[in-house]
Design an enzyme around this catalytic site. Sequence first.
Site, short mmCIF file in Angstrom:
data_model
loop_
_atom_site.label_atom_id
_atom_site.label_comp_id
_atom_site.label_asym_id
_atom_site.label_seq_id
_atom_site.Cartn_x
_atom_site.Cartn_y
_atom_site.Cartn_z
N ASP A 1 -2.69 -7.91 5.39
CA ASP A 1 -3.62 -8.82 4.71
C ASP A 1 -5.05 -8.43 5.11
OD1 ASP A 1 -4.47 -11.19 3.29
OD2 ASP A 1 -4.85 -12.06 5.25
N ASP B 1 -1.12 -17.13 1.04
CA ASP B 1 -1.65 -16.32 -0.06
C ASP B 1 -1.00 -16.71 -1.38
OD1 ASP B 1 -3.27 -15.04 1.66
OD2 ASP B 1 -2.50 -13.02 1.35
N THR C 1 -8.00 -9.81 -0.93
CA THR C 1 -8.97 -9.58 0.15
C THR C 1 -9.08 -8.09 0.49
OG1 THR C 1 -7.21 -10.15 1.69
CG2 THR C 1 -8.82 -11.85 1.23
N THR C 2 -7.99 -7.34 0.30
CA THR C 2 -8.04 -5.88 0.55
C THR C 2 -8.75 -5.22 -0.62
OG1 THR C 2 -5.90 -6.08 1.67
CG2 THR C 2 -6.65 -3.87 1.19
#
Length: 528
Positions: free
Chosen positions: A61, A395, A94-95
């Site tokens: 994550d 998530d 988020t990546t």
Amino acid sequence: MAPNVQPKMKAFETKSKPAEIRSSNIEAAKAVADAIRTSLGPRGMDKMIQSGKGDVTITNDGATILKQMKLVHPAAKMLVELSKAQDVEAGDGTTSVVVLAGSFLEAAQKLLEKGIHPTVISESFQKASVKAVEILEAMATPMKLEDRHSLLMSATTSLGSKVVSQHSALLAPLAVDAVLKVIDPLKDHDVDLRDIRVIEKLGGTVDDTELVEGLVLDQRSAGSGGPSRMEKAKIGLIQFCISPPKTDMDNQVVVSDYNAMDRVLREERAYILNVAKQVKKAGCNVLLVQKSILRDAVSELALHFFDKMKIMVVKDIEREDIEFITKTLNCRPIASLDHFLPEYMATADLVESVPTGTSKVVKITGIQNVGKTVSVIVRGSNKLVLEEAARSLHDALCVIRCLVKKRFIIAGGGAPETELAYQLTQYAQGLPGVEAYCLRAFAESLEVIPMTLAENAGLNPIATVTDLRNKHACGFKSSGINVRKGAITNMLDEGVAQPLLVTTSAITLASETVRSILKIDDIVNALY
């Protein structure tokens, strides 16, 4: 008369400084983006993070990796803030957002080397990001919250890139059910994730994770001989202590003889017995007691009386849990014995202490007038798996929240980024001068997502992205990289979809951060 010779100006000697600062910032931010690039997508690698204390975290994550990464350079820290912003806004991607920012910076660096002014690049990137959001909104598919298939598809896609992806068939429906239970699909356009309480319990496997309609308390029932199961429960939540009163910090009581000591103990006993009788008189048979810092919330003597009266006691309820408990039970916290009245209590069909893994939890089910909240007990065989399962579930919940906020889905697997690259390139051809050049660079840098997905899946990135580009040029907007089959397929047919909000937020936030970095031409150390 000698000509008036002006002293040579020193300022121009450091003319190259802004360019050096800019280059240093871009390199630092790119290094961070490259570090987490390998963890993008369902075939991405995991990172093992070791803290100074020796604690180990295994995750892929982006927000978690960057939050725990030790960074010194201020520009690199901007990317950590960027991933935090994406986590707050969308909860997923988020990546991707950091990888996109790294790619935009690389494109900007090439444009700077060609002599284009940073302000021009910055404004062009802003224009490109606005146009990109327009294109995405035009290609998105509207959906309704009654369409369970689309919700499950998005949640499964989010879980597909996690360590616990093999459990997505269990966790995806659980996330969808949890969100739908705490909102009204017709009226609500946001989800307060604080209404979904996630409790991590070691022991068992991720398959033992369950959704509880009611309340789950992490504490166990106090007292050894008291009841651990109570049907037709009348529940009271108290915020006062049932233990002997203490003197103030500065005062002390000196007891000189046995008679005085005996009298003190008798008074204490009478005081606690009176409190216990008042509780019993109000009809309460399950007592939840808030944790106290200064003295015992419930003394041993009080527990003894409650056990005799067959009243179940759960003590050490954390202060921050009080709001959730009162919302779920639809009761009021009672601050003093005078207010301990039946109308402030909650009613439930069953309260029982249940063994869960290595410890016990208290489950309250069949609550009358139950609030719109749910509890989830996440299980895992070890601490690393348990923490990652809880993060993955968070998530998935965030993805469903995105769909509640903005009810559109788009294909995954690099399809939207490739379509944006194609359409922005077409749009750039109609623009004049340098702006067109900058827009084309922005469009090309979007292809980093499909390129990285292909690399991480062990495919030939250049051949795969070229093939993908051709598909989009022929009008197949939902074509993306299917990493399981190693081919280009229609991602919506494969069940790979994501909320529109995740991608629009990622592109907007990444371009904003890149614009901020480009505008910096000096780093000054503050006095304090």
